[in-house]
Design a protein around this motif. Sequence first.
Motif, PDB file in Angstrom:
ATOM      1  N   THR A 103       0.818  -1.200   0.000  1.00 23.62           N
ATOM      2  CA  THR A 103       0.000   0.000   0.000  1.00 23.62           C
ATOM      3  C   THR A 103       0.860   1.261   0.000  1.00 23.62           C
ATOM      4  O   THR A 103       1.741   1.413   0.861  1.00 23.62           O
ATOM      5  CB  THR A 103      -0.928   0.027   1.231  1.00 23.62           C
TER       6      THR A 103
ATOM      7  N   PRO B 172      -0.472   4.580   5.394  1.00 24.21           N
ATOM      8  CA  PRO B 172      -1.789   4.261   4.848  1.00 24.21           C
ATOM      9  C   PRO B 172      -2.582   3.412   5.835  1.00 24.21           C
ATOM     10  O   PRO B 172      -2.088   3.053   6.907  1.00 24.21           O
ATOM     11  CB  PRO B 172      -1.443   3.453   3.593  1.00 24.21           C
ATOM     12  N   ALA B 173      -3.808   3.074   5.472  1.00 23.74           N
ATOM     13  CA  ALA B 173      -4.618   2.135   6.264  1.00 23.74           C
ATOM     14  C   ALA B 173      -4.281   0.712   5.833  1.00 23.74           C
ATOM     15  O   ALA B 173      -4.272   0.408   4.639  1.00 23.74           O
ATOM     16  CB  ALA B 173      -6.098   2.408   6.057  1.00 23.74           C
ATOM     17  N   GLU B 174      -3.994  -0.138   6.800  1.00 29.64           N
ATOM     18  CA  GLU B 174      -3.766  -1.559   6.540  1.00 29.64           C
ATOM     19  C   GLU B 174      -4.290  -2.362   7.721  1.00 29.64           C
ATOM     20  O   GLU B 174      -4.329  -1.852   8.852  1.00 29.64           O
ATOM     21  CB  GLU B 174      -2.281  -1.871   6.319  1.00 29.64           C
TER      22      GLU B 174
ATOM     23  N   ASN C 117      -3.340  -8.956  -0.222  1.00 27.88           N
ATOM     24  CA  ASN C 117      -3.906  -8.693   1.101  1.00 27.88           C
ATOM     25  C   ASN C 117      -4.732  -9.869   1.603  1.00 27.88           C
ATOM     26  O   ASN C 117      -4.667 -10.236   2.779  1.00 27.88           O
ATOM     27  CB  ASN C 117      -4.762  -7.430   1.058  1.00 27.88           C
TER      28      ASN C 117
ATOM     29  N   TRP D 121      -9.703  -2.904  -1.717  1.00 28.23           N
ATOM     30  CA  TRP D 121     -10.870  -2.357  -1.008  1.00 28.23           C
ATOM     31  C   TRP D 121     -11.054  -3.082   0.330  1.00 28.23           C
ATOM     32  O   TRP D 121     -11.279  -2.452   1.362  1.00 28.23           O
ATOM     33  CB  TRP D 121     -12.130  -2.517  -1.852  1.00 28.23           C
TER      34      TRP D 121
ATOM     35  N   ASN E 147      -8.405  -2.131   3.002  1.00 30.23           N
ATOM     36  CA  ASN E 147      -8.637  -0.776   3.510  1.00 30.23           C
ATOM     37  C   ASN E 147      -9.845  -0.735   4.449  1.00 30.23           C
ATOM     38  O   ASN E 147      -9.792  -0.115   5.523  1.00 30.23           O
ATOM     39  CB  ASN E 147      -8.853   0.174   2.329  1.00 30.23           C
TER      40      ASN E 147
ATOM     41  N   HIS F   1      -9.934   0.011   8.668  1.00 32.02           N
ATOM     42  CA  HIS F   1     -10.717   1.037   9.349  1.00 32.02           C
ATOM     43  C   HIS F   1     -11.577   0.430  10.468  1.00 32.02           C
ATOM     44  O   HIS F   1     -11.713   1.019  11.542  1.00 32.02           O
ATOM     45  CB  HIS F   1     -11.590   1.788   8.337  1.00 32.02           C
TER      46      HIS F   1
END
Length: 558
Positions: free
Chosen positions: A128, A146-148, A208, A375, A378, A382
């Motif tokens: 990412t 980033p978001a992971e 992922n 998608w 991510n 969150h």
Amino acid sequence: MDKKRTRSRKPWWANLACVLTALVVAASLTVAVGAAGASSHPNYPLGKAKSCKAHYVKRTERHLVNGKEIRYVACVYVAPSTTTTRLTTTTTTLTSVSPSSGSTAGGTSVTVTGTNLTAATAVNFGVTPATNLVINSATSITVTSPAEPAWTSDVTVTTSAGTSTKTTGDHYTFSAAPPTAPGVPHVMEIMMENEAYGDLIGNAAAPNINQLTQTYALTPQSYAIGHPSLPNYLEMIAGSNYGVSDNGTPTSENIASTAPTLANQFETAGISWRVYFESMPSAGYTGGDTGGVDPYGDEYYLQHHNPFVYFPAITSLADFDQNVVPLSSASSVQSDLNAPSAPDFVWVTPNAVDDMHDGPMMADTSSVPTVGDAWLANFIAHVQSTSWYGAGGQIIVEWDESLDSDTSGVGTAGEGGGGHILTLVISANLAASPIQYSTPFNTAGILHSVEATYGLSFLADAGNANNGTINALMGLASAPAVASLGPSSGSIAGGTSVTVTGSGFSGATAVNFGSLAATSFSVTSATTLTTVSPAVAGASAVVEPKWGVRRFEGRRGG
């Protein structure tokens, strides 16, 4: 009359002089041209040839012979270059990352230290990209993480010379929300689309997803219950496909208003719930496909990916509009799950591109999973950052069906098989102790374990042990299984002491003979219990322990 012009004739000795001059020029040419080249590669006159030999070039030469300029074209040797061009490459190395951990939601300012960082063009955390790249010096870069999902990633820096080699010094850990005391269970189901197990596991286009299976759990024996999509969605919330074998509308499927669902069970039990649908236009929407046409010809929102609108028992609920809502972003769901009024149960359906329904096609007609893979990572990241997840949250990800040609399956739900699919379960417990769960199960078995988590009774196929469960992945005790009874018959007046052998008896709360509770029972061990049969009015009885316990029969003669 004009005079006729005539050419004067030269005397013969003048012509002889020209011949002698030409011979001198030729001799001079040989000497002059030869002197310019290497001894083993003499130059030579071009003559009548149109081009020179290899390693020779044409050149016009001028020489004075007896005071006259003589011009001619020569082939001049040019030696191949012996100069070696040396390319200098600068290797980028990383020595540290600070801080070395941060939220799964991203947004942490991270300083990367190393060498030769001046020409950096990108920084990645795993696969990412980071954002807000600032080059501080040749040895320091600052980026925003980033978001992971909750795992450890290698940070890499890319320059025109290549990408830094991974080392232990470049590790960055994405941390989920800190754990808090759980109350009502928190379960989320995310529905993905139309991918065979083999299209995902081991596929470099789904990095992922593969890392999630390594970090949490791998389920190599997960199966759908039929084709096409809709029957699987219905099974997931109702324990039955209600005879549906197509992707029809709520009107055409015409499911009875009395058909119960998971949502109705939640309402009765006072368990809060909310379901999100990406690209759905408004809360409580019950209409058809909409959301705009995606690059592959479908609408982004597909009605048959929303099973909740097919059941009148759900659409008639007073809070339907509050609980069936659009999904605008991962951040919006993150906010909802951090709120004091966060729902206990959550369902998520991405749009037709993000759920892998639509996309570039692979050879077997499944979509290339790249977009859905990104998608999913991510979105999960969150969710994991929220207090909802910290309070014992568990995330189930299921693909609705496999390839149309794959009708393999287990159990008796639906058509019996919608092919080999992948199911993911993500939780803090599994992160601490990842497992490979090789027990076969299908969509109805997932519903079973969701209902068991909330202490609900089982809807239709969810109560059939042949459909399996994911209890072990959900932190639930394995369902009791009965192997034998001794004796297997007794008086209808009851009072017979019966020894039951099997497994999973440690947490037994009840033993039933048919609809009648045993007079008493005592758990001897996880594999043995002793019970006393009740009085039975008929000639036979079925011993049926409560939820999650396999049914078994014992003959009772008069």
